[in-house]
Enzyme design. Structure first.
Site, short mmCIF file in Angstrom:
data_model
loop_
_atom_site.label_atom_id
_atom_site.label_comp_id
_atom_site.label_asym_id
_atom_site.label_seq_id
_atom_site.Cartn_x
_atom_site.Cartn_y
_atom_site.Cartn_z
N ASP A 45 0.65 -1.17 0.16
CA ASP A 45 -0.07 0.09 0.07
C ASP A 45 0.64 1.28 -0.30
OD1 ASP A 45 0.70 -0.29 2.25
OD2 ASP A 45 -1.40 0.34 3.38
N SER A 46 2.40 0.89 0.04
CA SER A 46 3.27 2.51 0.12
C SER A 46 2.40 2.38 -1.45
CB SER A 46 4.67 1.73 -0.42
OG SER A 46 4.95 0.60 -1.03
N ASP A 84 -1.03 -5.85 0.03
CA ASP A 84 -1.86 -5.96 1.06
C ASP A 84 -2.89 -5.30 1.14
OD1 ASP A 84 1.36 -5.56 2.55
OD2 ASP A 84 1.35 -3.22 2.21
N LYS A 112 -0.79 -9.76 3.38
CA LYS A 112 -0.22 -9.15 4.59
C LYS A 112 -0.67 -8.38 5.07
CE LYS A 112 3.63 -6.26 3.96
NZ LYS A 112 3.03 -4.93 4.36
N GLU A 114 -1.03 -5.95 8.74
CA GLU A 114 -0.09 -4.51 9.78
C GLU A 114 -0.89 -5.32 11.27
OE1 GLU A 114 0.49 -1.02 8.48
OE2 GLU A 114 1.13 -0.86 6.63
N GLU A 181 9.46 -4.18 9.89
CA GLU A 181 10.06 -2.81 9.55
C GLU A 181 10.79 -2.27 10.49
OE1 GLU A 181 7.06 -1.28 6.88
OE2 GLU A 181 8.58 0.73 6.91
O1 KIV Z 1 3.68 -1.47 1.55
C1 KIV Z 1 4.92 -1.53 1.69
O2 KIV Z 1 5.03 -1.37 0.46
C2 KIV Z 1 4.82 -1.96 3.27
C3 KIV Z 1 6.66 -2.24 2.43
C4 KIV Z 1 6.75 -0.83 2.85
C5 KIV Z 1 7.20 -3.23 3.18
O3 KIV Z 1 4.47 -2.60 3.46
#
Ligand code: KIV
Length: 266
Positions: A45-46, A84, A112, A114, A181
């Site tokens: 989600d970056s 994510d 993934k 969080e 992280e």
């Molecule tokens: O969203 C993302 O790119 C991430 C990485 C920073 C691990 O979660």
């Protein structure tokens, strides 16, 4: 590259072969990353920050994540795709199942999330329903407003103990992978040694089973001009983007990335 599966990752961990993971948001970079031997593509989600120009990951939606996961799937040539769950995708168990199904249907092989040990029930439920889950611990960017900024986590003894307990509980609940992280290298090393599942690091030192970076960061591209300490610009010394991707893969595999300059101490 042969198809990368959970079995491949466990074999890598068992023989100490480092896992190369990189964020990816489109088909062209998916293909180029696979050509460079990158084994795991993270549709992070970056993308909210590096593609959409937002100042955090919070505005990213499940529709955004599904769209980019489907784009990555079209260019993929055997890497494992991890996608994510966006901000508040973990609001309820039902929401976790619904959004995870959306990402898997779009082409992800793993989701993934969080969080911490509070996700144990979800992790078990996802595994029972055929969805491997990676849990992102340490600096979880969706909680930036709780942390008061993008700060190294797990430096104090109590926080380090909590992170280790979370990792152990999540593994017992059936997590397929952990991602750490911005934590001290010594803490990441302890979690990796104690864990039977692969542990991927970003700003977590050299001892994790694999490394991940944000694509734009490692290509030396930044909207804000800020580059996190744990990033290396792989375009430096590379003649092309393909060469930079290959240099990253090689540096992860031979352990030369991350170097001491990229680490955080306790
Ligand atoms: O969203 C993302 O790119 C991430 C990485 C920073 C691990 O979660």
């Amino acid at each position: 590259m042969p198809d990368i599966t959970l079995t491949t990752l466990l074999e890598h961990k068992a023989r100490g072969e480092k896992i190369a993971m990189l964020t990816c948001y489109d088909a062209t970079f998916a293909a180029a990353s696979c050509d460079a031997g990158i084994e795991m593509l993270l549709v992070g989600d970056s993308l909210g920050m590096v593609l959409q120009g937002r100042d955090s990951t919070l505005p990213v939606t499940i529709e955004d994540m599904a769209y980019h996961t489907a784009c990555v799937k079209r260019g993929n040539k055997g890497a494992m795709i991890v996608a994510d769950l966006p901000f508040m995708g973990t609001a309820t168990l039902e929401e976790i199942y619904r959004q995870s199904a959306t990402l898997m249907r779009a082409g992800a092989h793993m989701v993934k999330l969080e969080g911490g040990a509070w996700l144990c029930e979800a992790v078990t439920g996802l595994a029972q329903r055929g969805i491997p889950a990676c849990i992102h611990l340490g600096l979880t960017p969706q909680s930036v407003n709780i942390f008061g900024g993008y700060r190294v986590q797990g430096r104090e003894a109590a926080a380090a103990a909590q992170l280790k307990a979370d990792a152990q509980a999540l593994e017992q609940a059936g997590a397929a992978m952990l991602l750490l992280e911005c934590v001290p290298s010594s803490l990441a090393a302890e979690v990796t040694t104690a864990s039977k599942v692969p542990v991927i690091g970003i700003g977590a030192g050299p001892s994790t089973d694999g490394q991940v970076l944000v694509l734009h960061d490692m290509l030396g591209m930044s909207l804000t001009g800020f580059t996190p300490r744990f990033v290396r610009n792989f375009m430096q010394g590379s003649a092309s983007i393909g060469d930079a991707l290959a240099a990253y893969q090689a540096a992860v595999k031979d352990g030369s990335f991350p170097a001491p300059a990229h680490e955080f101490n306790a």
